[in-house]
Design a protein around this motif. Structure first.
Motif, PDB file in Angstrom:
ATOM      1  N   CYS A 133      34.183  31.187  47.345  1.00  0.00           N
ATOM      2  CA  CYS A 133      34.013  30.156  46.315  1.00  0.00           C
ATOM      3  C   CYS A 133      33.154  29.011  46.843  1.00  0.00           C
ATOM      4  N   SER A 149      41.735  37.612  38.258  1.00  0.00           N
ATOM      5  CA  SER A 149      41.175  36.261  38.292  1.00  0.00           C
ATOM      6  C   SER A 149      41.842  35.481  39.419  1.00  0.00           C
ATOM      7  N   PRO A 151      43.872  32.562  41.299  1.00  0.00           N
ATOM      8  CA  PRO A 151      44.907  31.630  40.820  1.00  0.00           C
ATOM      9  C   PRO A 151      44.277  30.300  40.414  1.00  0.00           C
ATOM     10  N   GLU A 152      44.815  29.698  39.397  1.00  0.00           N
ATOM     11  CA  GLU A 152      44.267  28.461  38.858  1.00  0.00           C
ATOM     12  C   GLU A 152      44.213  27.367  39.933  1.00  0.00           C
ATOM     13  N   GLY A 153      43.051  26.763  40.045  1.00  0.00           N
ATOM     14  CA  GLY A 153      42.862  25.654  40.967  1.00  0.00           C
ATOM     15  C   GLY A 153      42.437  26.061  42.362  1.00  0.00           C
ATOM     16  N   GLU A 154      42.392  27.368  42.675  1.00  0.00           N
ATOM     17  CA  GLU A 154      42.067  27.786  44.050  1.00  0.00           C
ATOM     18  C   GLU A 154      40.592  28.092  44.251  1.00  0.00           C
ATOM     19  N   CYS A 155      39.855  28.251  43.166  1.00  0.00           N
ATOM     20  CA  CYS A 155      38.423  28.568  43.294  1.00  0.00           C
ATOM     21  C   CYS A 155      37.664  27.746  42.261  1.00  0.00           C
ATOM     22  N   ASP A 156      36.854  26.768  42.751  1.00  0.00           N
ATOM     23  CA  ASP A 156      36.127  25.924  41.813  1.00  0.00           C
ATOM     24  C   ASP A 156      34.993  26.671  41.125  1.00  0.00           C
ATOM     25  N   GLY A 186      33.102  31.084  30.924  1.00  0.00           N
ATOM     26  CA  GLY A 186      34.090  32.132  31.138  1.00  0.00           C
ATOM     27  C   GLY A 186      33.425  33.498  31.132  1.00  0.00           C
TER      28      GLY A 186
END
Length: 232
Positions: A133, A149, A151-156, A186
């Protein structure tokens, strides 16, 4: 995988089956060296949780198979003797399985990564992905049928992806997905798995030594040793 297992079962069965007397053919008569070679015969490489067998035939051909855990592999081809060793050549030479770029799906809310079979477009569930990332994060996880996908917040912002299929040791090239994916829109980047000759090992160049009834093959991905089976 079932077809591979059936082929392997035939090889292993041939190792344990009695040798049958056959009338010599023109091909056999023309290969006197192979006829008299101490390498000709059947070999058993079975061990704990591993089934392995090999046939070295008088006509200058061989067949090999192994089953260990979820892995089924086989090989076939020709052999020639050079002094006290044999040299194997796969025929035909197998084409290794591979991953390839398939396309982009502009479906909001879909997974970032999706892998399908190249043969029919169905989900491929045996891949893992390593994602890098923009913020320096490196994520590794399995890609299931529904896709994957981070996890939310782990890959900008996703930058590169490498796909692997560990059972047959398949690793893709490093794909630059930064230009193929717009995090603001998206969507899904799609890859395909091309099985080609999956489960077929390339034995070209392998060298075999026979000592005290044990055949050692050098040059494979792992050391191979099989015991010669006495004719019955």
């Amino acid at each position: 995988m079932r077809r591979h297992a059936i082929t392997l079962a035939l090889v292993v069965f041939a190792v344990s089956a009695p040798l049958q007397a056959e009338e010599p053919t023109e091909t056999q008569e023309a290969t006197d060296e192979a006829d008299t070679s101490e390498f000709v015969g059947r070999y058993n490489g079975n061990s704990f949780e591993t089934a392995m067998g090999m046939i070295i035939r008088e006509d200058g051909t061989f067949a090999w198979g192994v089953s260990v855990g979820a892995l089924d592999m086989r090989a076939q081809g020709s052999w020639r003797q050079d002094g006290d060793v044999i040299i194997l050549t796969s025929d035909p030479v197998p084409v290794e399985p591979e991953f390839g770029w398939s396309g982009y799906e502009n479906v909001p809310g879909g997974p970032l990564i999706k892998v399908v079979w190249a043969t029919n477009g169905e989900p491929f569930q045996y891949a893992s992905v390593k994602l890098t990332c923009r913020n320096g994060a490196e994520l590794y996880d399995q890609v299931y049928a529904e896709g994957w996908s981070p996890p939310e917040g782990e890959c900008d912002e996703p930058v590169t992806a490498v796909l692997t299929q560990s059972i047959h040791n398949v690793t893709s090239e490093t794909y630059d997905i930064a230009d193929r994916f717009n995090p603001g829109e998206g969507g899904t980047v799609r890859f395909e798995f091309r099985p080609n000759d999956m489960g077929v090992a390339d034995f070209s160049g392998l060298i075999g030594h026979l000592e005290d009834g044990v055949l050692s093959l050098h040059g494979a991905e792992w050391p191979l040793e099989l015991r010669k089976v006495a004719p019955q």
